[in-house]
Design a protein around this motif. Structure first.
Motif, PDB file in Angstrom:
ATOM      1  N   ARG A  75       0.940  -1.218   0.018  1.00  0.00           N
ATOM      2  CA  ARG A  75       0.087   0.011   0.172  1.00  0.00           C
ATOM      3  C   ARG A  75       0.727   1.230   0.091  1.00  0.00           C
ATOM      4  O   ARG A  75       0.441   2.257  -0.890  1.00  0.00           O
ATOM      5  CB  ARG A  75      -0.992   0.144   1.232  1.00  0.00           C
ATOM      6  CG  ARG A  75      -2.153  -0.887   1.193  1.00  0.00           C
ATOM      7  CD  ARG A  75      -2.925  -0.685   2.339  1.00  0.00           C
ATOM      8  NE  ARG A  75      -2.377  -1.178   3.346  1.00  0.00           N
ATOM      9  CZ  ARG A  75      -2.474  -0.430   4.572  1.00  0.00           C
ATOM     10  NH1 ARG A  75      -3.035   0.842   4.762  1.00  0.00           N
ATOM     11  NH2 ARG A  75      -1.649  -0.843   5.648  1.00  0.00           N
ATOM     12  N   ARG A  76       1.838   1.228   0.783  1.00  0.00           N
ATOM     13  CA  ARG A  76       2.631   2.285   0.714  1.00  0.00           C
ATOM     14  C   ARG A  76       3.493   2.702  -0.476  1.00  0.00           C
ATOM     15  O   ARG A  76       3.527   3.829  -0.979  1.00  0.00           O
ATOM     16  CB  ARG A  76       3.764   2.513   2.210  1.00  0.00           C
ATOM     17  CG  ARG A  76       4.404   3.602   2.486  1.00  0.00           C
ATOM     18  CD  ARG A  76       5.393   3.469   3.711  1.00  0.00           C
ATOM     19  NE  ARG A  76       6.314   2.172   3.582  1.00  0.00           N
ATOM     20  CZ  ARG A  76       5.880   1.209   4.555  1.00  0.00           C
ATOM     21  NH1 ARG A  76       4.762   1.292   5.440  1.00  0.00           N
ATOM     22  NH2 ARG A  76       6.537  -0.138   4.582  1.00  0.00           N
ATOM     23  N   ARG A  78       2.608   1.743  -3.362  1.00  0.00           N
ATOM     24  CA  ARG A  78       1.674   1.919  -4.538  1.00  0.00           C
ATOM     25  C   ARG A  78       1.119   3.513  -4.331  1.00  0.00           C
ATOM     26  O   ARG A  78       1.171   4.275  -5.206  1.00  0.00           O
ATOM     27  CB  ARG A  78       0.449   0.970  -4.418  1.00  0.00           C
ATOM     28  CG  ARG A  78      -0.364   1.379  -5.596  1.00  0.00           C
ATOM     29  CD  ARG A  78      -1.374   0.092  -5.715  1.00  0.00           C
ATOM     30  NE  ARG A  78      -2.258   0.536  -6.872  1.00  0.00           N
ATOM     31  CZ  ARG A  78      -3.306  -0.101  -7.233  1.00  0.00           C
ATOM     32  NH1 ARG A  78      -3.642  -1.415  -6.732  1.00  0.00           N
ATOM     33  NH2 ARG A  78      -4.038   0.148  -8.354  1.00  0.00           N
ATOM     34  N   SER A  79       1.126   3.894  -3.030  1.00  0.00           N
ATOM     35  CA  SER A  79       0.338   5.390  -2.999  1.00  0.00           C
ATOM     36  C   SER A  79       1.374   6.237  -3.161  1.00  0.00           C
ATOM     37  O   SER A  79       1.275   7.250  -3.627  1.00  0.00           O
ATOM     38  CB  SER A  79      -0.119   5.455  -1.314  1.00  0.00           C
ATOM     39  OG  SER A  79       1.069   5.140  -0.429  1.00  0.00           O
ATOM     40  N   GLU A  80       2.704   6.012  -2.835  1.00  0.00           N
ATOM     41  CA  GLU A  80       3.881   6.868  -3.414  1.00  0.00           C
ATOM     42  C   GLU A  80       4.096   7.294  -4.644  1.00  0.00           C
ATOM     43  O   GLU A  80       4.349   8.047  -4.919  1.00  0.00           O
ATOM     44  CB  GLU A  80       5.086   6.684  -2.344  1.00  0.00           C
ATOM     45  CG  GLU A  80       5.090   6.752  -1.001  1.00  0.00           C
ATOM     46  CD  GLU A  80       6.448   6.077  -0.206  1.00  0.00           C
ATOM     47  OE1 GLU A  80       7.292   6.002  -0.840  1.00  0.00           O
ATOM     48  OE2 GLU A  80       6.361   6.319   0.844  1.00  0.00           O
ATOM     49  N   ALA A  82       1.851   6.351  -6.930  1.00  0.00           N
ATOM     50  CA  ALA A  82       0.738   7.189  -7.541  1.00  0.00           C
ATOM     51  C   ALA A  82       0.367   8.512  -7.354  1.00  0.00           C
ATOM     52  O   ALA A  82       0.069   9.288  -8.342  1.00  0.00           O
ATOM     53  CB  ALA A  82      -0.718   6.483  -7.048  1.00  0.00           C
ATOM     54  N   SER A  83       1.252   9.059  -6.309  1.00  0.00           N
ATOM     55  CA  SER A  83       1.161  10.455  -6.064  1.00  0.00           C
ATOM     56  C   SER A  83       2.190  11.113  -6.814  1.00  0.00           C
ATOM     57  O   SER A  83       2.207  12.461  -6.704  1.00  0.00           O
ATOM     58  CB  SER A  83       1.514  10.430  -4.423  1.00  0.00           C
ATOM     59  OG  SER A  83       2.718  10.419  -4.117  1.00  0.00           O
ATOM     60  N   ARG A 100       1.232  -0.924 -10.244  1.00  0.00           N
ATOM     61  CA  ARG A 100       0.810  -2.000  -9.343  1.00  0.00           C
ATOM     62  C   ARG A 100       1.916  -3.048  -9.390  1.00  0.00           C
ATOM     63  O   ARG A 100       1.964  -3.778  -8.424  1.00  0.00           O
ATOM     64  CB  ARG A 100      -0.574  -2.526  -9.920  1.00  0.00           C
ATOM     65  CG  ARG A 100      -1.114  -3.687  -9.125  1.00  0.00           C
ATOM     66  CD  ARG A 100      -2.290  -4.139  -9.631  1.00  0.00           C
ATOM     67  NE  ARG A 100      -3.213  -5.078  -8.905  1.00  0.00           N
ATOM     68  CZ  ARG A 100      -2.923  -6.249  -9.228  1.00  0.00           C
ATOM     69  NH1 ARG A 100      -2.032  -6.558 -10.218  1.00  0.00           N
ATOM     70  NH2 ARG A 100      -3.540  -7.275  -8.473  1.00  0.00           N
TER      71      ARG A 100
END
Length: 110
Positions: A75-76, A78-80, A82-83, A100
């Motif tokens: 999660r960390r 992917r979110s980093e 994606a940002s 992903r």
């Protein structure tokens, strides 16, 4: 006397403990008078079953904890990624469609 050599003592094996004893340790020694001391630790059948159950549940608990830790990394990551902007991703050589897959590689080595 070399380190691997044992002193000449009277050691003899006694019959083994029943099969249901998960931990049976018997130590025999002879002292100067020639008497034999025996220290025995054995468990009955229910204690052996309880030990097996504890081992099973501890292994499952550790497996679940590793799963949660891996998912947190996924999660960390992917979110980093994606940002980041498209330009930043292009500078890193990462296409937005690969975020992903890269997060899965970072978390699980897939």
């Amino acid at each position: 006397m070399s380190m691997g050599a044992m002193p000449n003592r009277k050691l003899r094996a006694l019959p083994t403990a029943p099969i249901f004893c998960s931990a049976a340790y018997i130590l025999h020694r002879s002292n100067r008078r020639g008497t034999i001391m025996a220290i025995s630790i054995s468990r009955n059948g229910s204690a052996a079953v309880l030990d097996a159950g504890r081992t099973f549940f501890n292994q499952k608990r550790e497996q679940i904890a590793r799963g949660f830790a891996g998912y947190a990394v996924y999660r960390r990551t992917r979110s980093e990624l994606a940002s980041l902007s498209d330009r930043s991703l292009a500078d890193l050589g990462i296409a937005r469609s690969n975020i992903r897959r890269m997060a899965l590689e970072a978390a699980y080595g897939v």
